[in-house]
Structures are given as C-alpha cells and as structure tokens.
Write an enzyme that holds these catalytic residues in place. Structure first.
Site, PDB file in Angstrom:
ATOM      1  N   LYS A 274       1.002  -0.965  -0.120  1.00  0.00           N
ATOM      2  CA  LYS A 274      -0.044  -0.478   0.252  1.00  0.00           C
ATOM      3  C   LYS A 274       0.567   1.499  -0.115  1.00  0.00           C
ATOM      4  CE  LYS A 274      -3.530  -0.289   2.563  1.00  0.00           C
ATOM      5  NZ  LYS A 274      -4.476  -0.698   3.254  1.00  0.00           N
TER       6      LYS A 274
ATOM      7  N   ARG B 156       7.161 -48.203  -9.770  1.00  0.00           N
ATOM      8  CA  ARG B 156       7.215 -48.753  -8.341  1.00  0.00           C
ATOM      9  C   ARG B 156       6.711 -50.362  -7.126  1.00  0.00           C
ATOM     10  NH1 ARG B 156       6.045 -45.345  -2.743  1.00  0.00           N
ATOM     11  NH2 ARG B 156       4.660 -46.767  -2.977  1.00  0.00           N
TER      12      ARG B 156
ATOM     13  N   SER C 253      14.527 -41.713  -7.429  1.00  0.00           N
ATOM     14  CA  SER C 253      13.088 -40.563  -7.730  1.00  0.00           C
ATOM     15  C   SER C 253      13.147 -40.456  -5.653  1.00  0.00           C
ATOM     16  CB  SER C 253      12.381 -41.772  -7.930  1.00  0.00           C
ATOM     17  OG  SER C 253      10.590 -40.486  -7.486  1.00  0.00           O
TER      18      SER C 253
ATOM     19  N   ARG D 265      -3.264   3.425   8.439  1.00  0.00           N
ATOM     20  CA  ARG D 265      -3.646   1.725   7.821  1.00  0.00           C
ATOM     21  C   ARG D 265      -1.952   0.885   7.545  1.00  0.00           C
ATOM     22  NH1 ARG D 265      -4.511   4.703   1.637  1.00  0.00           N
ATOM     23  NH2 ARG D 265      -5.950   2.995   1.485  1.00  0.00           N
TER      24      ARG D 265
ATOM     25  N   ARG E  96      -4.055  -1.168  -6.856  1.00  0.00           N
ATOM     26  CA  ARG E  96      -3.079  -2.661  -6.480  1.00  0.00           C
ATOM     27  C   ARG E  96      -2.784  -3.396  -7.192  1.00  0.00           C
ATOM     28  NH1 ARG E  96      -5.478  -4.469  -1.129  1.00  0.00           N
ATOM     29  NH2 ARG E  96      -8.163  -5.346  -2.010  1.00  0.00           N
TER      30      ARG E  96
ATOM     31  N   ARG F 187       2.209 -47.177  -8.194  1.00  0.00           N
ATOM     32  CA  ARG F 187       2.495 -47.658  -6.997  1.00  0.00           C
ATOM     33  C   ARG F 187       2.172 -49.313  -7.742  1.00  0.00           C
ATOM     34  NH1 ARG F 187      -0.267 -43.361  -5.578  1.00  0.00           N
ATOM     35  NH2 ARG F 187       1.226 -41.970  -4.423  1.00  0.00           N
TER      36      ARG F 187
ATOM     37  N   GLY G 299      11.675 -39.903  -2.470  1.00  0.00           N
ATOM     38  CA  GLY G 299      10.220 -39.797  -2.353  1.00  0.00           C
ATOM     39  C   GLY G 299      10.211 -38.664  -1.137  1.00  0.00           C
ATOM     40  N   THR G 300       9.621 -37.505  -1.143  1.00  0.00           N
ATOM     41  CA  THR G 300       9.704 -35.970  -0.221  1.00  0.00           C
ATOM     42  C   THR G 300       8.763 -36.617   0.637  1.00  0.00           C
ATOM     43  OG1 THR G 300       8.459 -35.227  -1.779  1.00  0.00           O
ATOM     44  CG2 THR G 300      10.721 -34.317  -1.776  1.00  0.00           C
ATOM     45  N   ASN G 301       7.483 -37.886   0.546  1.00  0.00           N
ATOM     46  CA  ASN G 301       6.766 -38.191   1.645  1.00  0.00           C
ATOM     47  C   ASN G 301       7.764 -38.155   2.797  1.00  0.00           C
ATOM     48  OD1 ASN G 301       4.765 -36.669   0.169  1.00  0.00           O
ATOM     49  ND2 ASN G 301       3.740 -38.509  -0.470  1.00  0.00           N
ATOM     50  N   ASP G 302       7.824 -40.218   2.616  1.00  0.00           N
ATOM     51  CA  ASP G 302       8.885 -40.439   3.385  1.00  0.00           C
ATOM     52  C   ASP G 302      10.180 -39.748   4.068  1.00  0.00           C
ATOM     53  OD1 ASP G 302       7.828 -43.142   4.313  1.00  0.00           O
ATOM     54  OD2 ASP G 302       7.530 -44.080   2.232  1.00  0.00           O
TER      55      ASP G 302
ATOM     56  N   GLY H 181      -8.671  -7.641   4.507  1.00  0.00           N
ATOM     57  CA  GLY H 181      -9.407  -8.141   5.121  1.00  0.00           C
ATOM     58  C   GLY H 181      -8.407  -8.605   7.154  1.00  0.00           C
TER      59      GLY H 181
ATOM     60  N   CYS I 267       8.558 -37.337  -6.464  1.00  0.00           N
ATOM     61  CA  CYS I 267       7.988 -38.296  -6.925  1.00  0.00           C
ATOM     62  C   CYS I 267       6.716 -37.882  -5.212  1.00  0.00           C
ATOM     63  CB  CYS I 267       7.787 -39.292  -6.793  1.00  0.00           C
ATOM     64  SG  CYS I 267       7.866 -40.230  -5.765  1.00  0.00           S
TER      65      CYS I 267
ATOM     66  N   GLU J 109      15.210 -42.040  -0.351  1.00  0.00           N
ATOM     67  CA  GLU J 109      13.883 -41.763   1.118  1.00  0.00           C
ATOM     68  C   GLU J 109      14.260 -42.175   2.495  1.00  0.00           C
ATOM     69  OE1 GLU J 109       9.906 -43.607  -0.301  1.00  0.00           O
ATOM     70  OE2 GLU J 109      10.886 -45.419  -0.364  1.00  0.00           O
TER      71      GLU J 109
HETATM   72  P1  ADP Z   1      -8.078  -2.139   3.510  1.00  0.00           P
HETATM   73  O1  ADP Z   1      -5.806  -2.640   3.743  1.00  0.00           O
HETATM   74  O2  ADP Z   1      -8.201  -3.230   3.973  1.00  0.00           O
HETATM   75  O3  ADP Z   1      -8.977  -2.318   2.554  1.00  0.00           O
HETATM   76  P2  ADP Z   1      -7.356   0.376   3.408  1.00  0.00           P
HETATM   77  O4  ADP Z   1      -6.428   0.797   4.641  1.00  0.00           O
HETATM   78  O5  ADP Z   1      -6.976   0.498   2.286  1.00  0.00           O
HETATM   79  O6  ADP Z   1      -8.028  -1.140   4.610  1.00  0.00           O
HETATM   80  O7  ADP Z   1      -8.908   1.549   4.623  1.00  0.00           O
HETATM   81  C1  ADP Z   1      -9.990   0.478   3.746  1.00  0.00           C
HETATM   82  C2  ADP Z   1     -10.524   1.970   3.369  1.00  0.00           C
HETATM   83  O8  ADP Z   1     -10.601   2.923   4.150  1.00  0.00           O
HETATM   84  C3  ADP Z   1     -10.461   2.654   2.065  1.00  0.00           C
HETATM   85  O9  ADP Z   1     -10.603   2.362   0.971  1.00  0.00           O
HETATM   86  C4  ADP Z   1     -10.378   3.885   1.906  1.00  0.00           C
HETATM   87  O10 ADP Z   1     -12.541   3.649   2.020  1.00  0.00           O
HETATM   88  C5  ADP Z   1     -10.819   4.237   3.722  1.00  0.00           C
HETATM   89  N1  ADP Z   1      -9.322   5.004   4.501  1.00  0.00           N
HETATM   90  C6  ADP Z   1      -8.194   4.834   4.612  1.00  0.00           C
HETATM   91  N2  ADP Z   1      -7.531   6.239   4.400  1.00  0.00           N
HETATM   92  C7  ADP Z   1      -8.225   7.169   4.399  1.00  0.00           C
HETATM   93  C8  ADP Z   1      -7.887   8.157   4.419  1.00  0.00           C
HETATM   94  N3  ADP Z   1      -7.415   9.127   4.636  1.00  0.00           N
HETATM   95  N4  ADP Z   1      -9.275   9.254   3.981  1.00  0.00           N
HETATM   96  C9  ADP Z   1     -10.341   9.054   3.488  1.00  0.00           C
HETATM   97  N5  ADP Z   1     -10.798   7.764   3.391  1.00  0.00           N
HETATM   98  C10 ADP Z   1      -9.539   6.646   4.217  1.00  0.00           C
HETATM   99 MG    MG Z   2       8.213 -44.261   0.282  1.00  0.00          MG
HETATM  100 MG    MG Z   3      -8.180  -0.503   1.042  1.00  0.00          MG
END
Ligand code: ADP
Ligand code: MG
Ligand code: MG
Length: 874
Positions: free
Chosen positions: A22, A616, A763, A92, A336, A560, A765-768, A101, A830, A744
């Site tokens: 960001k 095998r 070969s 942020r 992004r 096998r 055998g990375t499980n074993d 999220g 494998c 293995e």
């Molecule tokens: P996330 O990574 O969860 O998207 P952000 O840091 O992008 O979180 O913040 C979520 C939202 O908060 C942004 O999409 C924006 O709408 C609001 N926000 C963040 N910073 C500002 C700011 N300086 N002014 C206004 N809104 C903001």
């Molecule tokens: Mg084996």
């Molecule tokens: Mg955001």
C-alpha cells in the site's frame, strides 16, 4: 541513524519490501502526480524492530513519526489536535503482500471532545463532524483496544429503531451526539479509563495496534494459506483524511480496471454516495455500480476513468483501486494489482499480450500457479443444470460449481469438512473470523454484501465458488435454517451454487470435469515452451494416467503396485502368498497373481503410448493386506483350508510396533525375492507385448523403494536382472529397461554416490524423506502441528511445502553425489511436493530432470516449472 519513516514522495513502487504494498503504491501514485491525500509510511523494518524490542516502539522511531507528522501539518495547513482546524489522519496497515481484511484501518484519528467542535465549525457541518467522531471511537475501540464492535452496533441499532429509521445517514447531529456519549461510556466501562483525548497517544496506540495485528490469528492463518513468511512484518501508513461522508457530492468506492471474475476489459466497481471507508465492502447499504457515477457526478467520473486508465498503463496490469470523493473532489487512496479468479487471470494475461503490453514470459509469470486449481475443479453437468430447480439468484461473486450440505457457522463447516462432507457455508454475511470455515467449504452463500463484499473478495482469492447478496433469503443463523423460493432448508440439506450465474439450486447437482482450452491452453503452451523441468504424474491406474495425460503429463513418475492387489478377486491371492509357509507355496500363489499384474501394466503402458513409466515395486508392510477381525480370519482360513488358529497366529505375527519403519519397501524383496521376481516378469512381459502390438518403444523403469544401502539395492537388482533377462530370452526381445531407486531414507541421501553405482535413476520420495528426516509420521502430525503453528515453530506443513532448509539439503546433496558417480543420472521427485509451486521451483534450482505429481496438479507443476525457469534467466 536508521530511517524508519518515509514521506510518500520519498518512496516508489519498487520499495514494496520496505514500505509494504500500500505504502509503495501510494508513493508511486504521488510521484505520478495523482490526487493522493498526503502522508507517510512507517516501514516494515520498524515493525520487525517493534517485535525485536519485546513489542515496543523505540524513541528513535517515535521521534521520526512526529517529525513527519509536523511536515504533514505544514503541508495541510492544519494542526494535529487543534481546537480550531484539526488535522485528521487514517492509520492503515500494509504488508508486502496484500492481505485483504487481515489488517485493520483506523479513520478520523485526531478527533477528541474539543477538536470535534472545531472540526464542526470549520466544515460548517455538525452532523458530519459527529458522525466522523463516532466512527473513530468505534474503530479505535474495536481495532486498537479490542472492545467488541457489537456493543457499539447495538447502540446504533437502538437509536435507529427508536427513531424508526433504517440508515446511519438518517441520524442527525443531535442523535449522533447522544451516540458519542454512549460510546464513550462503553469505552470507559470496558477499559476502566476515559477515551484517550490526546491525539499523539491515539496515534501511537494505533501504530502499535497495526504492528500487533500482523500477529493476530487471522493473519497467521492467512499467511500459512498463502505462503507468506512471518518475518516480513507490516508497514503503517499515516495519511491525511479526505471525507466521503460530507453529503451528496461526496462518496467512496472501489473499482477494478477489468472484471476480476471474468477478466473482461472495462471498468468494474461500486460506490456509495455520502459514505466513508469500509461502508462499501461491509455491505451495510447496497452500493451503486460505478457507471452510475457518470450520471451522479460526470466530471468526477471522467477524471476517475482517466486516472484508472493511466494506472493500468503504468502498472501494465489490472488495477484494484480505492477512491473517495470529497465535495466533488476526487482522491485515490489505493491501487494494487487486483486479485482475480484464475479464469480472469488467464484472460487478462492473454489480452495484455495481445494488446502488446506484456511478453509471453511475463504472461506466464502473472498467473499464480496454485490458482489453476480452481479451473481444474468441476462445473455443473449440462443436463443436471437444465433440470435443476432454481430456488433463487444472488450475485455471481466467485465462479465455479459447488454442491453440498448447508452449514451456518464457519466452525460447523470446518467440522463437517473434517468428516469428509462437502459443505456449503450459508451466512448473513462473512467476516475475517470465518476464513477457515470458508476454506473448508465448497461454496459460500451470503444474504448481504455486493461483488466486493468480504465473502466475494475472499472467495475469489481462494478460488471457492461464492454467491453473495441473495437478499431473498430469510435466514435464522441461530436456529440453523433459511428459507428461499418458498422452501425451508435446514442444516445438512443439500443445495448447489453456480458461482458464474449466481443461481442457487435445490439438491445435489451433478458436476463435470474441467478441460484445458482457450486462454488456459494458450498459457500452458507458453509455459511448456519455457520450462526446463519435465512433468510426470503419479498414477496407479489407466484412468488416472489418462486424466493426467489430458492435463499434460509427459510420463508416469510413480506407479504404485500395491493398490493393484486390493480388488476382491486379487486380495485372496495375495493373502495366500503372505500366509504361505514355504517358498514353493509362495511362488505358486504369486504365479496366480502374474496375469493380473501383467494386465494392469499393459493397461498403463497402452494408455501412456510409449511415454516413460516408472513402476515402483511392492512397498507397504504386508499386514496391510491381511484381515484383522476374527470373522474375516475365519473366512480366510476356510478358503485356504487352514486352521483358524494357525491363520490368526500368522496374521498376528505380522504386527509391527512401527510399521512405517518396519518390514516394508525393498526389505520385502530381500526376505521374499519371489515377490520381486513376479513383479519383474509382469512388467517385462507387459512392456514387450505392448511394444510389439502398438510399435511403442517402452523402456520400463523399475524402481526399488526404501533403499538405505548400496548392497541392499544390489541384492534386489540382481533378482530383477535375472528374471528380466530370462523374459527377454523367452520372448526373443532386446528391450531396454532401467533399474533405479527411491531416495527416501536420509541414509540413502548421505550415501547417494555409492547408491548411484547401482541406480540408473533416483526418485526423491519426499513424503517418506520428510517423515524420516523430521522423525514424525505424516499420519500423526494432526495431533501437534497446530501447536507448532501457534507457537511459530513451523509456519507451514512440511508435507505440503518442501522443507528446503533440511529435507532440501538432503535432496541437493544426493543430487550432487548421484551426478558425480553417474553424470547422466535421471533425477525426479514423486512426493506430494511435486505439485507444490515453491517446491517445484526448488526442484528446478537443484537441477532435477522431472517432477511427478497427482494428475490434477500437473498443470500447476507445468506452470510453476516455467516460472522457475523464466525467473532464473532474469
Ligand atoms: P484495506 O487494506 O482493508 O483495504 P485500507 O487501509 O485500504 O484497508 O482502508 C480501508 C478504506 O478506508 C479505504 O478504502 C478508504 O475508503 C478508507 N480510507 C483509508 N484512509 C483514508 C483516508 N486518508 N481518507 C479517507 N478514507 C480513507
Ligand atoms: Mg515411500
Ligand atoms: Mg484498501
């Protein structure tokens, strides 16, 4: 003195590791001259420092933060905490890899009881000022102090209900003033002190909270699922606020430059008038499609489109943007490279190549290899779909077809999934706490929320089918039922979701396997052009082999043979062999098995049409084949004309304390060479006959498992060569064959130079090899691995992602030693790891000849191998 804080104008997109995604992009956009509210970024290194210092922010860092804050005040002509014209900021989080999220944002920081009045006076908008303050108290309490959000929501709901209104926007300044009072009381009740009034304290607490959030449980789970290292840390962005909640010429929104679901070119997004921050994604009010902005605020829309296009041109990829309009002025808050479904990723990559914006190699590297998994999932069978009963329709939030039993909480979804059930998670709306349950589900259905709601974004990221915002559903999560289309569905009832159309069907619709075509095929062809590693498959049956061939397998790396003995008509014969007392008896029993083995191998050779096949020899401990309960033993004794006690004693004598390290692998062939003889005869006869019949030139590869010493291999090899030569003579054939071994057991890796004297190929055998290197069994890790994750001893499951430090060292050493003895030795892998992208990259680096993985992972391995090769060249 180290530099811990960067002004936006001091950064750039390639400083992502230091500034987080960001921060780096805010810097890049600033330098592109776009309208970005100004601010600064506290680096990821500061986060690491915070943890190294026992969760403390050093004075040096603090000083740099406040120095930059002073610069920002100057720029904005506002003062932090000012009673007259206060500077408000957002705090942020932003890690190197985007973690939607996972981390929490705080808005409107800098408000307190006094500055809110100044703010109201300045903006001439009391309602707006109080709304901002109440949001700040709520966010700060929740995110920083962990006072549950629901306490505040409840107050808001009460106030709205009392006033008989639906939306926050319908509350006036007086209402909000009352809300603030009650919010502060909640804070004091929970925290035992007043809501912090000093903006500097607010700021430092918020920065600390962002650092802390890097290590919350949600973040740790997300990192593990997405291979993000725990030591990267997160940056913190402090940015001047702009306000989307100032009235009808203000608003906030999110948009993509191309459709993240299908990849279709063209702007795609949503916005809300008179709203702030997360209102759009939280699904509280239903947002408007972005194109509607052209009617509401045409100038803003034109400007927005211009910048969106510019950003896509600049980054040469689909952008996911967040923006806010304050009194008709447009600001960008984030851009992004947008998350997208695998299907969209393929289309966008191909389109960008056709538009002359990226190269084939770049296109190949743009696709997340793991995400192909989504496309290899089934879709609904056409007929099932035509006859299906549509109960309702929601938004097609994440494509795919899913059928399963409905569950109403993430926890229950997880448990049901653990029982082996297919699960559809049905929720009013999802939140980050639901991540694991969402992961365990085939599909997700929500009542609220748009195309950019939490459920939609997360599901697309996971490649899980999702239908969101089906408002027609009447749900009762507590009582575990929902009603749709006049039908009541209870927990455990079947429904089917079509994430591409948004349709919700009653019952368990039949699905159909995926095929590689169109953009998918184009990308895979490019991948094949650039990769160095060959890709084989692990397949024990012609059906598996055929599936793998369709997905691009170039051979079988592991066939096998034990599974071939479990059929009802074969198991008695293998049991007879096991229970034999003399070599003669055993040979007689084995002779009966030859025709079966031979026809198995013929089937596989025929399917593979002359491509290399590594077979095998018998690997599991023999007790896996004998019955355990008395009734079965009785039946077996009767069948074999033996006494019950005798058979029971014999079965019991096969018991081992640790079968994984017991009488298995090549040890079986050492004690019972006649088993290896039988298998050799079957392989050789099958290969010779298929070569003659179809004109193939199969050179069978016979692989001896669990070797730990050269002499062991030499012993078994001698048995095999004798029989193979005998068969050649009988059949007057000059067929070539190859004998190699699995590596293995750690000892085999250590002595690989000696073993290579006898082995034509290795070969891994990375499980074993993983089990034996770590000293724990794959089947038992379930009991303790979670504690290891929690205590941060492990970040990922070594059985899913190759432990490059330890097990990888053994592989590298064995490969080098093997090549020293036998420069043209063929090297493959494998284990499960053959289909894991980071492990494939490792195999490329070590210079293996091929990876072998389960059929459904073949395209993933092909792509990962190409990406490793392309990145290697650069
Ligand atoms: P996330 O990574 O969860 O998207 P952000 O840091 O992008 O979180 O913040 C979520 C939202 O908060 C942004 O999409 C924006 O709408 C609001 N926000 C963040 N910073 C500002 C700011 N300086 N002014 C206004 N809104 C903001
Ligand atoms: Mg084996
Ligand atoms: Mg955001």
């Amino acid at each position: 003195m180290a530099k811990w804080v960067y002004r936006f104008e001091e950064g750039s997109a390639d400083m992502r590791p230091l500034l987080g995604g960001k921060g780096a992009n805010l810097a890049e956009m600033t330098n592109l001259g776009l309208p970005i509210p100004q601010g600064f970024t506290v680096t990821t290194e500061a986060c690491t420092d915070y943890y190294n210092k026992g969760k403390k922010i050093s004075d040096e860092i603090k000083d740099q933060i406040f120095a930059e804050l002073a610069v920002l005040e100057e720029k904005q002509q506002k003062k932090f905490g000012d009673t007259d014209n206060p500077l408000l900021v957002s705090v942020r989080s932003g890690a190197r890899a985007s973690m939607p999220g996972m981390m929490d944002t705080i808005l409107n920081l800098g408000l307190n009881d006094v500055s809110v009045e100044g703010f109201a006076a300045r903006t001439g908008n009391k309602r707006f000022a109080y709304d901002s303050y109440r949001r700040f108290i709520q966010m700060f309490s929740d995110v920083v102090m962990e006072v549950p959000k629901s306490l505040f929501e409840r107050v808001l709901d009460e106030v709205k209900n009392k006033k008989h209104v639906h939306y926050d926007t319908e509350l006036n300044a007086d209402d909000l003033m009352g809300v603030i009072k009650r919010f502060k009381t909640i804070y004091k009740d929970k925290m035992g002190e007043d809501f912090p009034q000093d903006p500097k304290v607010q700021l430092m607490e918020a920065v600390k909270a962002v650092f802390r959030s890097w290590d919350n449980e949600r973040a740790i789970v997300y990192r593990r699922m997405n291979d993000i290292p725990g030591d990267w840390g997160t940056a913190v962005n402090v940015q001047a606020m702009v306000f989307g909640n100032m009235g009808d010429t203000s608003g906030t929104g999110v948009a993509f430059t191309r459709n993240p679901s299908t990849g279709e070119k063209g702007i795609f997004g949503e916005y809300l008038i008179n709203a702030q921050g997360e209102d759009v994604v939280a699904g509280i009010r239903t947002p408007q499609p972005i194109t509607k902005l052209a009617e509401d605020l045409p100038e803003c829309y034109a400007k927005f489109m211009e910048i969106a296009n510019k950003l896509e041109e600049h980054y040469r990829d689909m952008q996911d943007m967040e923006f806010t309009i304050e009194n008709g002025n447009l600001y960008f808050l984030q851009t992004r490279n947008g998350k997208r479904t695998a299907q969209a990723a393929l289309k966008i990559a191909c389109d960008l190549v056709d538009e002359g914006k990226i190269t084939e190699q770049e296109a190949v590297c743009r696709i997340e290899a793991k995400s192909l998994d989504q496309l290899l999932h089934p879709t609904f069978d056409d007929i099932a779909l035509r006859d299906g009963e549509v109960m309702g329709i929601g938004l097609p939030a994440s494509p795919g077809a899913a059928a399963g039993k409905v569950y109403f909480t993430a926890e229950e979804a997880k448990i049901a999934h653990g029982r082996g059930e297919r699960v559809i998670l049905v929720r009013l709306e999802t939140s980050p706490e639901d991540i694991e349950g969402m992961h365990a589900s085939e599909g997700i259905l929500t009542v609220r929320g748009g195309m950019t709601s939490h459920a939609a974004v997360v599901a697309r990221g996971m490649g899980t089918c999702c239908v969101s915002g089906c408002g027609a559903i009447n749900i009762n999560e507590d009582e575990k039922w929902f009603e749709l289309g006049g039908v009541k569905f209870n927990e455990g009832d079947y429904i089917s979701l079509d994430g591409s159309t948004g349709k919700i069907y009653r019952g368990d619709l039949r699905t159909r396997d995926a095929v590689i075509s169109g953009n998918f095929e184009r990308i895979m062809n490019w991948a094949d052009k650039y990769r160095k590693l060959r890709v084989r498959t692990n397949a024990d049956t012609p059906a598996d082999a055929l599936n793998a061939l369709k997905l691009g397998a170039e051979g079988i790396g592991l066939c096998r043979t034990e599974h071939m003995f479990f059929d009802a008509d074969r198991i008695p014969k293998i049991r007879k062999m096991i229970l034999s007392n003399t070599v003669e008896q055993r040979e007689a029993a084995l002779n009966e098995l030859i025709p079966f083995q031979k026809s198995d191998f013929k089937g596989i050779f025929k399917t593979m049409e002359g491509r290399p096949v590594t077979i095998r020899f018998l690997d599991p401990p023999l007790h896996e084949f004998v019955p355990t309960d008395d009734a079965d033993i009785k039946a077996l004794a009767k069948e074999m004309g033996l006494k019950f006690e005798e058979v029971k004693a014999k079965c019991e004598s096969l018991h081992e304390f640790n079968p994984m390290m017991g009488h298995r692998g090549c040890r079986l062939a050492v004690t019972y060479p006649e088993i290896a003889r039988m298998q050799t005869r079957a392989v050789m006869e099958a290969a010779i006959e298929e070569n003659e019949k179809y004109g193939f030139s199969i050179e069978p590869e016979i692989m001896i498992p669990l070797v730990g010493d050269k002499k062991e291999l030499k012993f078994v090899k001698k048995v095999i060569v004798e029989v193979a030569e005998q068969v050649k003579k009988e059949k007057k054939s000059d067929i070539k064959y190859h004998i190699g071994t699995m590596i293995e057991i750690p000892r085999a890796a250590l002595l690989a130079d000696e073993i290579a004297e006898e082995a034509e190929f290795f070969s891994f055998g990375t499980n074993d090899l993983t089990q034996m290197t770590f000293g724990f069994s794959r089947d038992d890790t379930g009991k303790f691995i979670d504690s290891y994750y929690k205590s941060k001893i492990y970040e990922s499951d070594p059985f899913a992602k190759l432990d490059q430090n330890g097990v990888g060292q053994l592989i590298q050493m064995a490969a080098e030693k093997g090549r020293k003895t036998r420069p043209d030795i063929k090297l493959g892998i494998c284990g499960e790891h053959g289909g894991d992208p980071s492990s494939v990259e490792f195999c490329h680096k070590v210079g293996l000849t091929y990876v072998s993985c389960s059929p459904f992972r073949v395209p993933i391995a092909r792509l990962a191998a190409a990406q490793a090769a392309i990145n290697d060249e650069q």
